[in-house]
Design a protein around this motif. Structure first.
Motif, PDB file in Angstrom:
ATOM      1  N   HIS A 192      -6.522 -14.497  17.697  1.00  0.00           N
ATOM      2  CA  HIS A 192      -5.734 -13.826  18.735  1.00  0.00           C
ATOM      3  C   HIS A 192      -5.714 -14.614  20.040  1.00  0.00           C
ATOM      4  O   HIS A 192      -4.864 -14.376  20.894  1.00  0.00           O
TER       5      HIS A 192
ATOM      6  N   PRO B 198       1.439  -9.860  15.660  1.00  0.00           N
ATOM      7  CA  PRO B 198       0.957  -8.673  16.373  1.00  0.00           C
ATOM      8  C   PRO B 198       0.018  -7.825  15.516  1.00  0.00           C
ATOM      9  O   PRO B 198      -0.064  -8.028  14.295  1.00  0.00           O
ATOM     10  N   ASN B 199      -0.670  -6.887  16.133  1.00  0.00           N
ATOM     11  CA  ASN B 199      -1.561  -5.989  15.390  1.00  0.00           C
ATOM     12  C   ASN B 199      -0.792  -5.300  14.271  1.00  0.00           C
ATOM     13  O   ASN B 199       0.328  -4.849  14.469  1.00  0.00           O
ATOM     14  N   GLY B 200      -1.425  -5.245  13.111  1.00  0.00           N
ATOM     15  CA  GLY B 200      -0.809  -4.554  11.980  1.00  0.00           C
ATOM     16  C   GLY B 200       0.230  -5.391  11.254  1.00  0.00           C
ATOM     17  O   GLY B 200       0.901  -4.908  10.333  1.00  0.00           O
ATOM     18  N   ALA B 201       0.377  -6.671  11.626  1.00  0.00           N
ATOM     19  CA  ALA B 201       1.405  -7.536  11.011  1.00  0.00           C
ATOM     20  C   ALA B 201       1.085  -7.851   9.554  1.00  0.00           C
ATOM     21  O   ALA B 201       1.973  -8.199   8.784  1.00  0.00           O
ATOM     22  N   GLY B 202      -0.206  -7.753   9.200  1.00  0.00           N
ATOM     23  CA  GLY B 202      -0.593  -8.048   7.817  1.00  0.00           C
ATOM     24  C   GLY B 202      -1.456  -9.285   7.684  1.00  0.00           C
ATOM     25  O   GLY B 202      -1.618  -9.822   6.577  1.00  0.00           O
ATOM     26  N   LYS B 203      -2.047  -9.734   8.788  1.00  0.00           N
ATOM     27  CA  LYS B 203      -2.862 -10.959   8.753  1.00  0.00           C
ATOM     28  C   LYS B 203      -4.106 -10.766   7.873  1.00  0.00           C
ATOM     29  O   LYS B 203      -4.402 -11.578   7.009  1.00  0.00           O
ATOM     30  N   SER B 204      -4.836  -9.660   8.120  1.00  0.00           N
ATOM     31  CA  SER B 204      -6.060  -9.433   7.338  1.00  0.00           C
ATOM     32  C   SER B 204      -5.733  -9.258   5.860  1.00  0.00           C
ATOM     33  O   SER B 204      -6.484  -9.725   4.994  1.00  0.00           O
ATOM     34  N   THR B 205      -4.640  -8.572   5.581  1.00  0.00           N
ATOM     35  CA  THR B 205      -4.243  -8.369   4.187  1.00  0.00           C
ATOM     36  C   THR B 205      -3.966  -9.719   3.518  1.00  0.00           C
ATOM     37  O   THR B 205      -4.457  -9.987   2.413  1.00  0.00           O
TER      38      THR B 205
ATOM     39  N   LEU C 240       4.262   1.059   2.010  1.00  0.00           N
ATOM     40  CA  LEU C 240       4.144   0.022   3.045  1.00  0.00           C
ATOM     41  C   LEU C 240       3.995  -1.367   2.427  1.00  0.00           C
ATOM     42  O   LEU C 240       3.020  -1.632   1.711  1.00  0.00           O
TER      43      LEU C 240
ATOM     44  N   ALA D 246       2.715  -4.487   2.982  1.00  0.00           N
ATOM     45  CA  ALA D 246       1.806  -5.165   3.923  1.00  0.00           C
ATOM     46  C   ALA D 246       1.983  -6.682   3.835  1.00  0.00           C
ATOM     47  O   ALA D 246       1.845  -7.388   4.829  1.00  0.00           O
TER      48      ALA D 246
ATOM     49  N   PHE E 135       0.893  -1.165   0.000  1.00  0.00           N
ATOM     50  CA  PHE E 135       0.000   0.000   0.000  1.00  0.00           C
ATOM     51  C   PHE E 135       0.930   1.213   0.000  1.00  0.00           C
ATOM     52  O   PHE E 135       1.479   1.557   1.046  1.00  0.00           O
TER      53      PHE E 135
HETATM   54  N1  LIG Z   1      -6.270  -0.526   2.338  1.00  0.00           N
HETATM   55  C1  LIG Z   1      -5.155  -0.166   2.974  1.00  0.00           C
HETATM   56  N2  LIG Z   1      -4.485   0.946   2.638  1.00  0.00           N
HETATM   57  C2  LIG Z   1      -3.342   1.305   3.264  1.00  0.00           C
HETATM   58  N3  LIG Z   1      -2.776   0.603   4.275  1.00  0.00           N
HETATM   59  C3  LIG Z   1      -3.405  -0.529   4.658  1.00  0.00           C
HETATM   60  C4  LIG Z   1      -4.614  -0.963   4.043  1.00  0.00           C
HETATM   61  N4  LIG Z   1      -5.004  -2.124   4.653  1.00  0.00           N
HETATM   62  C5  LIG Z   1      -4.074  -2.378   5.600  1.00  0.00           C
HETATM   63  N5  LIG Z   1      -3.123  -1.429   5.608  1.00  0.00           N
HETATM   64  C6  LIG Z   1      -1.924  -1.407   6.465  1.00  0.00           C
HETATM   65  O1  LIG Z   1      -1.246  -2.637   6.234  1.00  0.00           O
HETATM   66  C7  LIG Z   1      -0.676  -3.131   7.451  1.00  0.00           C
HETATM   67  C8  LIG Z   1      -1.223  -4.516   7.730  1.00  0.00           C
HETATM   68  O2  LIG Z   1      -2.610  -4.399   8.100  1.00  0.00           O
HETATM   69  P1  LIG Z   1      -3.528  -5.655   8.412  1.00  0.00           P
HETATM   70  O3  LIG Z   1      -4.891  -5.150   8.713  1.00  0.00           O
HETATM   71  O4  LIG Z   1      -3.370  -6.653   7.328  1.00  0.00           O
HETATM   72  O5  LIG Z   1      -2.854  -6.221   9.759  1.00  0.00           O
HETATM   73  P2  LIG Z   1      -3.437  -7.279  10.798  1.00  0.00           P
HETATM   74  O6  LIG Z   1      -2.290  -8.168  11.151  1.00  0.00           O
HETATM   75  O7  LIG Z   1      -4.644  -7.914  10.243  1.00  0.00           O
HETATM   76  O8  LIG Z   1      -3.824  -6.378  12.035  1.00  0.00           O
HETATM   77  P3  LIG Z   1      -4.944  -6.624  13.197  1.00  0.00           P
HETATM   78  O9  LIG Z   1      -4.451  -7.799  13.990  1.00  0.00           O
HETATM   79  O10 LIG Z   1      -4.863  -5.340  13.955  1.00  0.00           O
HETATM   80  O11 LIG Z   1      -6.248  -6.855  12.488  1.00  0.00           O
HETATM   81  C9  LIG Z   1      -1.031  -2.112   8.537  1.00  0.00           C
HETATM   82  O12 LIG Z   1       0.069  -1.240   8.690  1.00  0.00           O
HETATM   83  C10 LIG Z   1      -2.224  -1.388   7.946  1.00  0.00           C
HETATM   84  O13 LIG Z   1      -2.291  -0.064   8.450  1.00  0.00           O
END
Ligand SMILES: Nc1ncnc2c1ncn2[C@@H]1O[C@H](COP(=O)(O)OP(=O)(O)OP(=O)(O)O)[C@@H](O)[C@H]1O
Length: 251
Positions: free
Chosen positions: A205, A39-46, A18, A20, A15
Protein backbone atom coordinates in the motif's frame (compact mmCIF):
# COMPACT_ATOMS: atom_id res chain seq x y z
CA UNK A 1 12.46 -13.47 -24.24
CA UNK A 2 13.11 -15.97 -21.42
CA UNK A 3 10.20 -17.81 -19.87
CA UNK A 4 8.65 -16.01 -16.87
CA UNK A 5 9.48 -17.42 -13.44
CA UNK A 6 5.84 -17.08 -12.47
CA UNK A 7 3.13 -17.19 -15.11
CA UNK A 8 -0.49 -16.68 -14.08
CA UNK A 9 -3.02 -17.38 -16.81
CA UNK A 10 -6.68 -16.30 -16.76
CA UNK A 11 -7.39 -17.03 -13.09
CA UNK A 12 -10.98 -16.97 -11.85
CA UNK A 13 -12.42 -17.33 -8.38
CA UNK A 14 -15.92 -16.39 -7.25
CA UNK A 15 -17.24 -16.25 -3.70
CA UNK A 16 -20.94 -16.81 -4.42
CA UNK A 17 -21.96 -14.05 -6.82
CA UNK A 18 -18.81 -12.01 -6.14
CA UNK A 19 -16.06 -12.40 -8.75
CA UNK A 20 -13.07 -11.77 -6.49
CA UNK A 21 -10.63 -12.80 -9.24
CA UNK A 22 -12.03 -12.24 -12.68
CA UNK A 23 -9.71 -13.39 -15.45
CA UNK A 24 -6.32 -12.30 -14.11
CA UNK A 25 -3.15 -12.98 -16.08
CA UNK A 26 0.27 -11.72 -15.04
CA UNK A 27 3.93 -12.69 -15.21
CA UNK A 28 6.96 -12.29 -13.00
CA UNK A 29 10.32 -12.22 -14.76
CA UNK A 30 13.82 -12.84 -13.49
CA UNK A 31 15.39 -9.83 -11.78
CA UNK A 32 12.25 -7.74 -11.43
CA UNK A 33 9.93 -6.41 -8.79
CA UNK A 34 6.37 -6.52 -10.07
CA UNK A 35 4.05 -4.57 -7.78
CA UNK A 36 0.37 -5.42 -7.47
CA UNK A 37 -1.67 -2.46 -6.28
CA UNK A 38 -5.36 -1.70 -5.99
CA UNK A 39 -7.96 -0.19 -3.68
CA UNK A 40 -9.24 -2.05 -0.62
CA UNK A 41 -11.30 -5.06 -1.58
CA UNK A 42 -9.87 -5.14 -5.14
CA UNK A 43 -8.91 -8.79 -4.74
CA UNK A 44 -5.17 -8.56 -4.01
CA UNK A 45 -5.19 -11.01 -1.09
CA UNK A 46 -7.39 -13.41 -3.02
CA UNK A 47 -5.02 -13.35 -5.98
CA UNK A 48 -2.00 -13.88 -3.72
CA UNK A 49 -3.81 -16.82 -2.11
CA UNK A 50 -4.45 -18.33 -5.55
CA UNK A 51 -0.79 -17.92 -6.49
CA UNK A 52 0.53 -19.27 -3.19
CA UNK A 53 -1.90 -22.19 -3.17
CA UNK A 54 -3.97 -21.38 -0.08
CA UNK A 55 -6.93 -20.85 -2.42
CA UNK A 56 -7.91 -22.91 -5.47
CA UNK A 57 -9.16 -21.21 -8.63
CA UNK A 58 -12.44 -22.03 -10.37
CA UNK A 59 -10.46 -21.78 -13.61
CA UNK A 60 -7.03 -20.76 -14.83
CA UNK A 61 -3.45 -21.80 -14.31
CA UNK A 62 -0.40 -20.92 -12.21
CA UNK A 63 3.00 -21.93 -13.62
CA UNK A 64 6.28 -21.72 -11.72
CA UNK A 65 9.43 -22.01 -13.83
CA UNK A 66 7.43 -23.60 -16.60
CA UNK A 67 5.77 -26.17 -14.32
CA UNK A 68 2.00 -26.18 -13.79
CA UNK A 69 1.57 -25.90 -10.00
CA UNK A 70 -2.18 -25.17 -10.01
CA UNK A 71 -2.94 -28.57 -8.48
CA UNK A 72 -0.36 -28.23 -5.68
CA UNK A 73 -1.17 -27.05 -2.15
CA UNK A 74 0.69 -24.19 -0.47
CA UNK A 75 3.43 -26.30 1.12
CA UNK A 76 4.16 -28.13 -2.14
CA UNK A 77 4.36 -24.77 -3.94
CA UNK A 78 6.75 -23.55 -1.24
CA UNK A 79 8.93 -26.61 -1.85
CA UNK A 80 8.75 -25.88 -5.57
CA UNK A 81 10.35 -22.49 -4.81
CA UNK A 82 7.56 -20.03 -4.07
CA UNK A 83 8.46 -18.05 -0.94
CA UNK A 84 5.60 -16.12 0.57
CA UNK A 85 5.72 -13.77 3.52
CA UNK A 86 2.56 -12.84 5.29
CA UNK A 87 0.94 -9.64 6.52
CA UNK A 88 1.04 -11.28 9.94
CA UNK A 89 4.38 -12.90 10.73
CA UNK A 90 4.59 -16.61 11.50
CA UNK A 91 7.68 -16.64 13.71
CA UNK A 92 8.07 -18.71 16.88
CA UNK A 93 8.21 -15.91 19.50
CA UNK A 94 9.96 -17.95 22.21
CA UNK A 95 12.87 -18.94 19.94
CA UNK A 96 15.78 -16.65 19.10
CA UNK A 97 16.34 -14.98 15.75
CA UNK A 98 18.98 -17.59 14.87
CA UNK A 99 16.80 -20.52 15.98
CA UNK A 100 13.90 -19.29 13.88
CA UNK A 101 16.19 -19.04 10.86
CA UNK A 102 17.55 -22.52 11.60
CA UNK A 103 14.06 -23.98 11.67
CA UNK A 104 13.45 -22.43 8.26
CA UNK A 105 16.70 -23.89 6.89
CA UNK A 106 15.94 -27.32 8.36
CA UNK A 107 12.35 -27.18 7.14
CA UNK A 108 13.50 -26.19 3.65
CA UNK A 109 15.73 -29.26 3.51
CA UNK A 110 12.70 -31.40 4.31
CA UNK A 111 13.52 -32.44 7.89
CA UNK A 112 10.41 -33.77 9.62
CA UNK A 113 9.27 -31.52 12.46
CA UNK A 114 10.28 -33.94 15.25
CA UNK A 115 13.91 -33.72 14.04
CA UNK A 116 13.97 -29.95 14.00
CA UNK A 117 14.78 -29.43 17.68
CA UNK A 118 17.85 -31.76 17.66
CA UNK A 119 18.91 -30.07 14.40
CA UNK A 120 19.28 -26.78 16.27
CA UNK A 121 22.77 -27.82 17.46
CA UNK A 122 24.04 -28.84 14.01
CA UNK A 123 27.04 -26.55 13.16
CA UNK A 124 26.41 -26.62 9.40
CA UNK A 125 22.85 -25.49 10.04
CA UNK A 126 24.03 -22.75 12.40
CA UNK A 127 26.37 -21.46 9.72
CA UNK A 128 23.77 -21.39 6.95
CA UNK A 129 21.13 -19.81 9.17
CA UNK A 130 23.66 -17.19 10.38
CA UNK A 131 24.31 -16.27 6.77
CA UNK A 132 20.63 -15.58 6.10
CA UNK A 133 20.29 -13.61 9.34
CA UNK A 134 23.29 -11.46 8.35
CA UNK A 135 21.89 -10.90 4.85
CA UNK A 136 18.85 -9.13 6.31
CA UNK A 137 20.97 -7.05 8.68
CA UNK A 138 20.14 -8.91 11.90
CA UNK A 139 23.60 -10.36 12.69
CA UNK A 140 23.81 -8.32 15.89
CA UNK A 141 20.37 -9.60 16.99
CA UNK A 142 20.95 -13.36 16.57
CA UNK A 143 20.45 -14.20 20.24
CA UNK A 144 17.35 -12.06 20.77
CA UNK A 145 14.00 -13.84 21.17
CA UNK A 146 11.83 -13.25 18.10
CA UNK A 147 9.05 -12.09 20.43
CA UNK A 148 11.30 -9.27 21.66
CA UNK A 149 12.12 -7.89 18.21
CA UNK A 150 10.84 -4.56 16.98
CA UNK A 151 8.20 -4.80 14.27
CA UNK A 152 10.58 -3.97 11.41
CA UNK A 153 13.11 -6.51 12.65
CA UNK A 154 10.43 -9.20 12.66
CA UNK A 155 9.65 -8.45 9.01
CA UNK A 156 13.34 -8.82 8.18
CA UNK A 157 13.50 -12.14 9.99
CA UNK A 158 10.50 -13.20 7.89
CA UNK A 159 12.56 -12.42 4.81
CA UNK A 160 15.58 -14.34 6.15
CA UNK A 161 13.31 -17.35 6.57
CA UNK A 162 11.94 -16.90 3.07
CA UNK A 163 15.53 -16.74 1.76
CA UNK A 164 16.26 -20.07 3.44
CA UNK A 165 13.90 -21.71 0.96
CA UNK A 166 16.34 -20.70 -1.82
CA UNK A 167 13.26 -19.43 -3.60
CA UNK A 168 12.67 -19.06 -7.31
CA UNK A 169 10.13 -16.31 -6.63
CA UNK A 170 9.07 -14.20 -3.67
CA UNK A 171 5.47 -13.24 -3.03
CA UNK A 172 5.51 -10.48 -0.44
CA UNK A 173 2.30 -9.29 1.15
CA UNK A 174 2.69 -5.72 2.45
CA UNK A 175 6.25 -5.96 3.82
CA UNK A 176 6.13 -2.25 4.77
CA UNK A 177 2.89 -2.55 6.78
CA UNK A 178 3.15 -0.97 10.22
CA UNK A 179 6.63 0.45 9.60
CA UNK A 180 7.68 4.02 10.17
CA UNK A 181 9.49 6.00 7.44
CA UNK A 182 12.93 4.77 8.55
CA UNK A 183 11.84 1.13 8.62
CA UNK A 184 10.19 1.48 5.22
CA UNK A 185 13.38 2.98 3.77
CA UNK A 186 15.49 0.14 5.16
CA UNK A 187 13.04 -2.45 3.85
CA UNK A 188 13.12 -0.77 0.43
CA UNK A 189 16.90 -1.17 0.31
CA UNK A 190 16.59 -4.78 1.41
CA UNK A 191 14.01 -5.65 -1.26
CA UNK A 192 16.25 -4.10 -3.87
CA UNK A 193 18.93 -6.60 -2.82
CA UNK A 194 16.52 -9.53 -2.56
CA UNK A 195 15.29 -9.17 -6.11
CA UNK A 196 18.76 -10.22 -7.29
CA UNK A 197 18.14 -13.50 -5.48
CA UNK A 198 14.71 -14.10 -6.97
CA UNK A 199 12.06 -11.85 -8.54
CA UNK A 200 9.43 -10.35 -6.25
CA UNK A 201 5.67 -10.06 -6.66
CA UNK A 202 4.96 -7.26 -4.22
CA UNK A 203 1.59 -6.30 -2.76
CA UNK A 204 2.09 -2.99 -1.03
CA UNK A 205 0.00 0.00 0.00
CA UNK A 206 3.01 2.29 0.47
CA UNK A 207 2.95 4.03 -2.91
CA UNK A 208 6.28 5.80 -2.37
CA UNK A 209 7.91 2.43 -1.89
CA UNK A 210 6.09 0.95 -4.89
CA UNK A 211 7.14 3.79 -7.19
CA UNK A 212 10.73 3.61 -5.96
CA UNK A 213 11.07 -0.15 -6.17
CA UNK A 214 8.84 -1.55 -8.86
CA UNK A 215 10.01 -2.37 -12.34
CA UNK A 216 6.42 -3.02 -13.39
CA UNK A 217 3.07 -2.33 -11.77
CA UNK A 218 -0.26 -4.06 -12.27
CA UNK A 219 -3.40 -2.37 -10.99
CA UNK A 220 -6.21 -4.58 -9.76
CA UNK A 221 -9.75 -3.21 -9.46
CA UNK A 222 -12.81 -5.39 -8.78
CA UNK A 223 -10.89 -8.58 -9.50
CA UNK A 224 -9.53 -7.41 -12.87
CA UNK A 225 -6.21 -5.96 -13.94
CA UNK A 226 -7.06 -2.58 -15.46
CA UNK A 227 -3.49 -1.53 -16.24
CA UNK A 228 -0.08 -3.18 -16.30
CA UNK A 229 3.31 -1.89 -17.36
CA UNK A 230 6.32 0.22 -16.42
CA UNK A 231 5.86 2.60 -13.47
CA UNK A 232 5.58 5.85 -15.42
CA UNK A 233 3.06 4.48 -17.90
CA UNK A 234 0.82 3.15 -15.12
CA UNK A 235 1.05 6.41 -13.16
CA UNK A 236 -0.02 8.36 -16.22
CA UNK A 237 -2.92 6.01 -17.04
CA UNK A 238 -6.22 7.90 -16.82
CA UNK A 239 -8.23 4.83 -15.84
CA UNK A 240 -5.83 4.14 -12.97
CA UNK A 241 -6.11 7.72 -11.76
CA UNK A 242 -9.91 7.47 -11.89
CA UNK A 243 -9.92 4.16 -9.97
CA UNK A 244 -7.78 5.73 -7.26
CA UNK A 245 -9.63 9.06 -6.98
CA UNK A 246 -10.63 9.65 -3.39
CA UNK A 247 -8.49 6.73 -2.25
CA UNK A 248 -4.83 7.35 -2.98
CA UNK A 249 -3.38 10.01 -5.26
CA UNK A 250 -0.76 8.75 -7.64
CA UNK A 251 1.41 11.83 -7.35
N1 LIG B 1 -13.53 -16.11 1.89
C1 LIG B 1 -14.28 -15.15 1.35
N2 LIG B 1 -15.61 -15.29 1.24
C2 LIG B 1 -16.38 -14.33 0.67
N3 LIG B 1 -15.90 -13.16 0.18
C3 LIG B 1 -14.56 -12.97 0.26
C4 LIG B 1 -13.70 -13.94 0.85
N4 LIG B 1 -12.42 -13.45 0.79
C5 LIG B 1 -12.51 -12.24 0.19
N5 LIG B 1 -13.78 -11.95 -0.12
C6 LIG B 1 -14.25 -10.75 -0.83
O1 LIG B 1 -13.53 -10.69 -2.05
C7 LIG B 1 -13.21 -9.34 -2.38
C8 LIG B 1 -11.70 -9.21 -2.53
O2 LIG B 1 -11.10 -9.32 -1.22
P1 LIG B 1 -9.53 -9.29 -0.99
O3 LIG B 1 -9.29 -9.48 0.47
O4 LIG B 1 -8.88 -10.22 -1.93
O5 LIG B 1 -9.18 -7.78 -1.40
P2 LIG B 1 -7.84 -6.95 -1.12
O6 LIG B 1 -7.56 -6.21 -2.38
O7 LIG B 1 -6.80 -7.85 -0.61
O8 LIG B 1 -8.28 -5.95 0.01
P3 LIG B 1 -7.39 -5.22 1.17
O9 LIG B 1 -6.49 -4.26 0.43
O10 LIG B 1 -8.45 -4.52 1.96
O11 LIG B 1 -6.67 -6.31 1.90
C9 LIG B 1 -13.78 -8.47 -1.26
O12 LIG B 1 -15.04 -7.99 -1.69
C10 LIG B 1 -13.93 -9.45 -0.12
O13 LIG B 1 -14.99 -9.04 0.74
Amino acid sequence: MTEPVLDVQDLHLAFGALKATDGVSLTLRRGEIHALIGPNGAGKSTLIGLIAGTLRPDAGQVRLNGRDVTGLDASARARAGLARTFQVTTLAPELTVLQNAMLAVAGASGAPYRFLRPALSDPALVERASGYVARVGLAGRRAVRAGDLAHGERRRLDLAMALALAPRAFVLDEPMAGMGPDGAREMTALLDLLKREAPILLVEHDMDAVFRLADRISVLVSGRIIASGPVEAVRADKEVQRAYLGEERLT
